[in-house]
Structure formats: structure tokens, C-alpha cells
Design a protein around this motif. Structure first.
Motif, short mmCIF file in Angstrom:
data_model
loop_
_atom_site.label_atom_id
_atom_site.label_comp_id
_atom_site.label_asym_id
_atom_site.label_seq_id
_atom_site.Cartn_x
_atom_site.Cartn_y
_atom_site.Cartn_z
N VAL A 42 8.35 32.32 20.84
CA VAL A 42 7.32 31.75 19.97
C VAL A 42 7.87 30.45 19.39
O VAL A 42 9.03 30.39 18.97
CB VAL A 42 6.93 32.73 18.85
CG1 VAL A 42 6.09 32.04 17.78
CG2 VAL A 42 6.19 33.92 19.41
N ILE A 43 7.03 29.42 19.40
CA ILE A 43 7.41 28.13 18.81
C ILE A 43 6.54 27.90 17.58
O ILE A 43 5.32 27.72 17.70
CB ILE A 43 7.22 26.96 19.79
CG1 ILE A 43 8.07 27.18 21.05
CG2 ILE A 43 7.60 25.64 19.12
CD1 ILE A 43 7.81 26.14 22.14
N ILE A 44 7.15 27.94 16.41
CA ILE A 44 6.43 27.63 15.17
C ILE A 44 6.42 26.11 15.03
O ILE A 44 7.47 25.48 14.97
CB ILE A 44 7.10 28.29 13.95
CG1 ILE A 44 7.21 29.81 14.16
CG2 ILE A 44 6.30 27.99 12.69
CD1 ILE A 44 7.92 30.53 13.04
N ASP A 45 5.22 25.55 14.97
CA ASP A 45 5.06 24.10 15.08
C ASP A 45 4.91 23.42 13.73
O ASP A 45 3.93 23.66 13.01
CB ASP A 45 3.83 23.80 15.96
CG ASP A 45 3.69 22.32 16.27
OD1 ASP A 45 4.64 21.57 16.01
OD2 ASP A 45 2.63 21.95 16.79
N LEU A 46 5.86 22.57 13.40
CA LEU A 46 5.79 21.77 12.17
C LEU A 46 5.32 20.35 12.45
O LEU A 46 5.18 19.56 11.51
CB LEU A 46 7.16 21.71 11.50
CG LEU A 46 7.66 23.00 10.85
CD1 LEU A 46 9.09 22.83 10.36
CD2 LEU A 46 6.75 23.42 9.71
N GLU A 47 5.04 20.03 13.72
CA GLU A 47 4.68 18.65 14.05
C GLU A 47 3.17 18.49 14.22
O GLU A 47 2.44 18.36 13.24
CB GLU A 47 5.42 18.20 15.32
CG GLU A 47 5.37 16.70 15.52
CD GLU A 47 5.37 16.28 16.98
OE1 GLU A 47 5.57 15.10 17.24
OE2 GLU A 47 5.13 17.13 17.86
N ASP A 48 2.68 18.50 15.45
CA ASP A 48 1.27 18.16 15.70
C ASP A 48 0.29 19.11 15.03
O ASP A 48 -0.83 18.71 14.70
CB ASP A 48 1.01 18.16 17.20
CG ASP A 48 1.59 16.93 17.90
OD1 ASP A 48 2.01 16.00 17.19
OD2 ASP A 48 1.65 16.92 19.14
N ALA A 49 0.68 20.36 14.83
CA ALA A 49 -0.24 21.35 14.27
C ALA A 49 -0.33 21.30 12.75
O ALA A 49 -1.08 22.08 12.16
CB ALA A 49 0.19 22.76 14.70
N VAL A 50 0.40 20.38 12.12
CA VAL A 50 0.43 20.31 10.66
C VAL A 50 -0.03 18.92 10.21
O VAL A 50 0.52 17.91 10.67
CB VAL A 50 1.84 20.60 10.11
CG1 VAL A 50 1.87 20.49 8.59
CG2 VAL A 50 2.31 21.99 10.55
N ALA A 51 -1.01 18.88 9.34
CA ALA A 51 -1.51 17.60 8.82
C ALA A 51 -0.42 16.90 8.00
O ALA A 51 0.43 17.57 7.40
CB ALA A 51 -2.75 17.84 7.95
N PRO A 52 -0.44 15.57 7.97
CA PRO A 52 0.61 14.83 7.24
C PRO A 52 0.79 15.28 5.80
O PRO A 52 1.93 15.37 5.32
CB PRO A 52 0.12 13.38 7.31
CG PRO A 52 -0.67 13.32 8.58
CD PRO A 52 -1.36 14.65 8.69
N GLY A 53 -0.29 15.62 5.11
CA GLY A 53 -0.17 16.03 3.72
C GLY A 53 0.32 17.44 3.52
O GLY A 53 0.60 17.85 2.37
N ASP A 54 0.45 18.20 4.62
CA ASP A 54 0.86 19.60 4.52
C ASP A 54 2.27 19.85 5.04
O ASP A 54 2.70 21.00 5.16
CB ASP A 54 -0.12 20.49 5.31
CG ASP A 54 -1.51 20.47 4.73
OD1 ASP A 54 -1.64 20.26 3.51
OD2 ASP A 54 -2.48 20.68 5.50
N LYS A 55 2.99 18.79 5.36
CA LYS A 55 4.31 18.96 5.98
C LYS A 55 5.28 19.72 5.07
O LYS A 55 5.97 20.64 5.52
CB LYS A 55 4.91 17.59 6.32
CG LYS A 55 4.14 16.79 7.35
CD LYS A 55 4.23 17.39 8.73
CE LYS A 55 3.59 16.46 9.76
NZ LYS A 55 3.63 17.03 11.13
#
Length: 305
Positions: A42-55
Motif C-alpha cells: 500500500v502506498i499512502i500518498d502525500l503528493e498528488d492526492a493531497v491538496a496544497p492546503g492540506d499537506k
């Protein structure tokens, strides 16, 4: 300096993973479902799947999950950070490496996006080395620079476990449609680099979720072109991936015969069914049997746990 082509990714006892399921880092409510979907990783995605304000909040949620996750008996957990050439990406890696002692091994590694050169991999590897932490790295090749430098990237660090083809961004940079034919050369270069340095080669996710027949056809192409695994964006894609990347019973039986013949010859060059059995064929046989064990296949005297 390059990696030894016989590295952890090709060793007979290395983990064999056919499927990598993405889950958004901003949706911790989906983490458990992703872990139970049957994927090998499983790859938990902090890049494309997360909006800039939610990083920041997503990063905190992922770290909180990893503190609770035991890592036992389930799929391997990777985290896709943001680019190491960005402040956000560096904060991602620092947060992962600053988890309390004993928590970090609960993730298997880090997927680095937008890798343009070997220095990106070396930077992440150095941060892990500084803390004396375990953890593999994956490099996502999704730019013209990354494609140009893919051989150097593949040789960048012994921690590197796989290369992943990032077709979406790459198609935009190459000014071609997101389709098989325009990107086949790019795919081949990534597979070539992965094979040269003993790394796994991951194909990109299939985004047409309702086109199951088209998906199976592309999976067959992916296997034929040398990819060893495929990433996914939905749990319903896992079965098709495993069907494509799991060897047939006939292939498993032949692999067992190859190893038995090789061992009987004392590890020297020998002949099976009129064909030479040499080291490359033996390495391939080990991988086939590892895939068979991962799939729970049973053959007389072959692939038993």
C-alpha cells in the motif's frame, strides 16, 4: 559507483510484490480498507492526492497512523512524499524519520516522486542513513529529465528497490497522448534500467476504472514488456493485477525443474530439455517460485512455504 545488479530486489529471499495500491494521505478513514484490500503493498500518498492546503494535516495523520500500525502480517506500507527538491517533501521525509524509536520500521519505504536525477535518491537515502533507519526507496520516473537520467537514478543507492513509470506527467512533458503506443519507448527505458540494476519495475495505474477488458489487455502488455508489478488506484483492480503477474502452474513446475537440474549439477552449467541452464535462467526460476508462494500456489515439491 553503481549498485550490484544482484541486489535485494533479485535475491531469491527478497520480498515479491505484484500490486501497490494507492490511498490518499488526507483520508485516514480509508487506510484500514486499503490495508485489507489484498494488495501486496500500500502506498499512502502525500503528493498528488493531497491538496496544497492540506499537506501539513495529511502528514500529521499519516505519522499518527504509523505510530499505531504494527506492520505485522499485512501488506508492506510505503509513503509517497512530495518532491525532495521542495520544502514540503523535505518536511515529509523529516517527519517520517523523526518518528519515535521503533515506529519507523512499520513502514517499508518511501516512494520519491518527480525524480529527475540520482541526487534526489541520494538525498533521501542520506537522511535515512543519518538516522540509521531501515527503509527501501522507490523512484517515480515522470519527467523528461528523469527519463534521460534513468540509468544513473537506478544506480544511485543500494536502498533503491524499484522504479515506477509515471505516465501521466511524462505524457504531458513528451507532448503525447496518455496511451500505450506513444509511451512504449519510455516504458522500455525504465524496464531496461530496472533490469540492469536488479530493481523491480512498476507500471502506472490504470485510470479507466470501468474498462475491465482494456485493463486486462494492457496488463498482458505490461508483463510482456518486462514490468514486474503494477500500481492501482482502486481495490477492485487488485485481482486483475495478481492474475497477470502470477505465474501459471506450468511455469511454476518448469521453474522447479530448472532449480532441481541446476542443483543436481552442483551449480554449474547444465542442460534441461535440450536447453542450457545458466545463472539468468536460475534467477528467473527463483522469482517465479517466489511469486507462486506469494499467491499460495502449491505444486508437488515446488513453491512450498
Amino acid at each position: 559507483m553503481s549498485n550490484n545488479p544482484q541486489n535485494a530486489a533479485t535475491a531469491p529471499d527478497s520480498p515479491v510484490r505484484r500490486s501497490y495500491l494507492f490511498v490518499p494521505g488526507a483520508r485516514p478513514d480509508r487506510f484500514a480498507k486499503a490495508l485489507g484490500a489484498g494488495a501486496d503493498a500500500v502506498i499512502i500518498d502525500l503528493e498528488d492526492a493531497v491538496a496544497p492546503g492540506d499537506k501539513d494535516s495529511a502528514r500529521a495523520a499519516v505519522c499518527a497512523f504509523l505510530l499505531e500500525h504494527t506492520g505485522a502480517g499485512g501488506p508492506a506500507v510505503f509513503v509517497r512524499t512530495n518532491s525532495v527538491r521542495s520544502r514540503t517533501g523535505l518536511l515529509d521525509i523529516l517527519a517520517l524519520t523523526d518518528l519515535p524509536d521503533g515506529a519507523a520500521p512499520r513502514w517499508a519505504g518511501i516512494l520519491l516522486p518527480k525524480v529527475d536525477g540520482a541526487e534526489d535518491v541520494r538525498l533521501a537515502a542520506g537522511l535515512l542513513d543519518e538516522r540509521n533507519l531501515p527503509g527501501a526507496l522507490g523512484a517515480l520516473i515522470e519527467s523528461a529529465d528523469g527519463l534521460e537520467n534513468v540509468m544513473a537514478i537506478a544506480a544511485a543507492s543500494p536502498r533503491l528497490s524499484f522504479l515506477m513509470f509515471g505516465g501521466g506527467d511524462l505524457s504531458a512533458e513528451l507532448r503525447v497522448p496518455l496511451a500505450w503506443e506513444p509511451l512504449v519507448q519510455a516504458r522500455t527505458r525504465i524496464v531496461h534500467a530496472a533490469a540492469r540494476f536488479g530493481l523491480d519495475a512498476l507500471d502506472m495505474p490504470w485510470i479507466a476504472l470501468d474498462d475491465e477488458e482494456g485493463y486486462r489487455q494492457e496488463l498482458a502488455r505490461s508483463v510482456l514488456h518486462g514490468f514486474t508489478a503494477r500500481s492501482a488506484i482502486h481495490p477492485k483492480q487488485i485481482t486483475a493485477i495478481h492474475d497477470a503477474y502470477t505465474p501459471s502452474p506450468e511455469a511454476v513446475l518448469r521453474a522447479g525443474r530448472v532449480l532441481a537440474t541446476f542443483e543436481a549439477a552442483g551449480g554449474g552449467v547444465c542442460v534441461l530439455d535440450g536447453k542450457l541452464v545458466e545463472r539468468p535462467l536460475v534467477l528467473g526460476a527463483h522469482r517465479i517460485l517466489a511469486l507462486a508462494r506469494r499467491a499460495g500456489m502449491r505444486e508437488p515439491g515446488v513453491g512450498r512455504s
